[in-house]
Design a protein around this motif. Structure first.
Motif, PDB file in Angstrom:
ATOM      1  N   TRP A  21       0.933  -1.316   0.012  1.00 37.27           N
ATOM      2  CA  TRP A  21       0.087   0.046  -0.023  1.00 37.27           C
ATOM      3  C   TRP A  21       0.914   1.130   0.037  1.00 37.27           C
ATOM      4  N   ARG A  50      -1.527  -0.455  11.157  1.00 36.09           N
ATOM      5  CA  ARG A  50      -2.874  -0.910  10.736  1.00 36.09           C
ATOM      6  C   ARG A  50      -3.829   0.447  10.628  1.00 36.09           C
ATOM      7  N   ASP A  51      -4.401   0.530   9.384  1.00 36.18           N
ATOM      8  CA  ASP A  51      -5.185   1.869   9.315  1.00 36.18           C
ATOM      9  C   ASP A  51      -6.637   1.411   9.562  1.00 36.18           C
ATOM     10  N   ARG A  52      -7.566   2.271   9.643  1.00 38.70           N
ATOM     11  CA  ARG A  52      -8.994   2.424   9.916  1.00 38.70           C
ATOM     12  C   ARG A  52      -9.580   1.381   9.032  1.00 38.70           C
ATOM     13  N   ASP A  53      -9.243   0.963   8.120  1.00 36.99           N
ATOM     14  CA  ASP A  53      -9.981   0.032   7.094  1.00 36.99           C
ATOM     15  C   ASP A  53      -9.323  -1.511   7.550  1.00 36.99           C
ATOM     16  N   GLY A  54      -8.455  -1.547   8.349  1.00 39.81           N
ATOM     17  CA  GLY A  54      -7.963  -2.926   8.440  1.00 39.81           C
ATOM     18  C   GLY A  54      -6.569  -3.451   8.007  1.00 39.81           C
ATOM     19  N   THR A  99     -15.603   8.901  11.553  1.00 38.46           N
ATOM     20  CA  THR A  99     -16.407   7.594  10.944  1.00 38.46           C
ATOM     21  C   THR A  99     -17.673   7.668  11.008  1.00 38.46           C
ATOM     22  N   GLU A 141     -17.548  12.534   6.922  1.00 36.47           N
ATOM     23  CA  GLU A 141     -16.860  11.075   7.351  1.00 36.47           C
ATOM     24  C   GLU A 141     -15.553  11.130   6.414  1.00 36.47           C
ATOM     25  N   GLY A 142     -14.609  10.732   6.947  1.00 32.68           N
ATOM     26  CA  GLY A 142     -13.241  10.608   6.302  1.00 32.68           C
ATOM     27  C   GLY A 142     -12.377  11.831   6.744  1.00 32.68           C
ATOM     28  N   TRP A 164     -12.023   7.289  14.822  1.00 33.75           N
ATOM     29  CA  TRP A 164     -11.197   6.391  14.813  1.00 33.75           C
ATOM     30  C   TRP A 164      -9.722   6.750  15.169  1.00 33.75           C
TER      31      TRP A 164
END
Length: 162
Positions: A60, A82-86, A105, A127-128, A158
């Motif tokens: 990534w 780890r990012d917020r999306d896993g 979030t 969001e974001g 998050w």
């Protein structure tokens, strides 16, 4: 290295291989800081690699300065994040900052003048949105983004844990 240090290292290595979070109370074998913990991306671009060296494949590319990341393991000058999306991978420590940030979030949320639902709304955050993290209590955190500061419910952020 004592038995506690070897145990922490073994847990960190196991977690790095499996992608699992480290249990509470474990300290990083390199920094001695708690694992897991939150940091932010210092650089405007960083490679997230499959392993802890420049020879490992890039999985990534992180492109948002200030984005919160969760450090879940350490090895030498590398941190498994780890990012917020896993998505997880290894990033060189020089690309990370101890400055805390969060990501909104919970859809569009109100930044309020005080940590209560009846407080005046200062601004709305989509969001974001990435915001700098200030003080937190059990239910609310003070954040700032794009020149606005206010209190947001912790449940819609998050990166506010730990």
């Amino acid at each position: 290295m004592g038995s506690l240090g070897r145990r922490a290292l073994a847990v960190a290595i196991l977690c790095s291989l499996t992608g699992a979070a480290v249990a509470d109370g474990v300290r990083g074998p390199v920094t001695g800081l708690p694992l897991p913990r939150f940091v932010s991306l210092k650089a405007s671009e960083a490679n997230m690699r499959r392993g802890p060296s420049r020879s490992h494949r890039i999985d990534w590319i992180l492109r948002h300065r200030g984005m919160p990341l969760e450090v879940i393991a350490e090895f030498d000058n590398w941190r498994r994040v780890r990012d917020r999306d896993g998505a997880a991978g290894w990033v060189h420590y020089s690309l990370l900052s101890g400055a805390r940030s969060v990501v909104v979030t919970g859809g569009r949320v109100a930044l309020r003048t005080a940590p209560e639902l009846t407080a005046e709304t200062v601004a709305l955050a989509e969001e974001g949105v990435i915001a700098s993290l200030g003080d937190c209590n059990a239910a609310w955190c003070e954040v700032s983004a794009d020149g606005y500061s206010g209190w947001v419910q912790r449940a819609v952020l998050w990166g506010a844990d730990n």
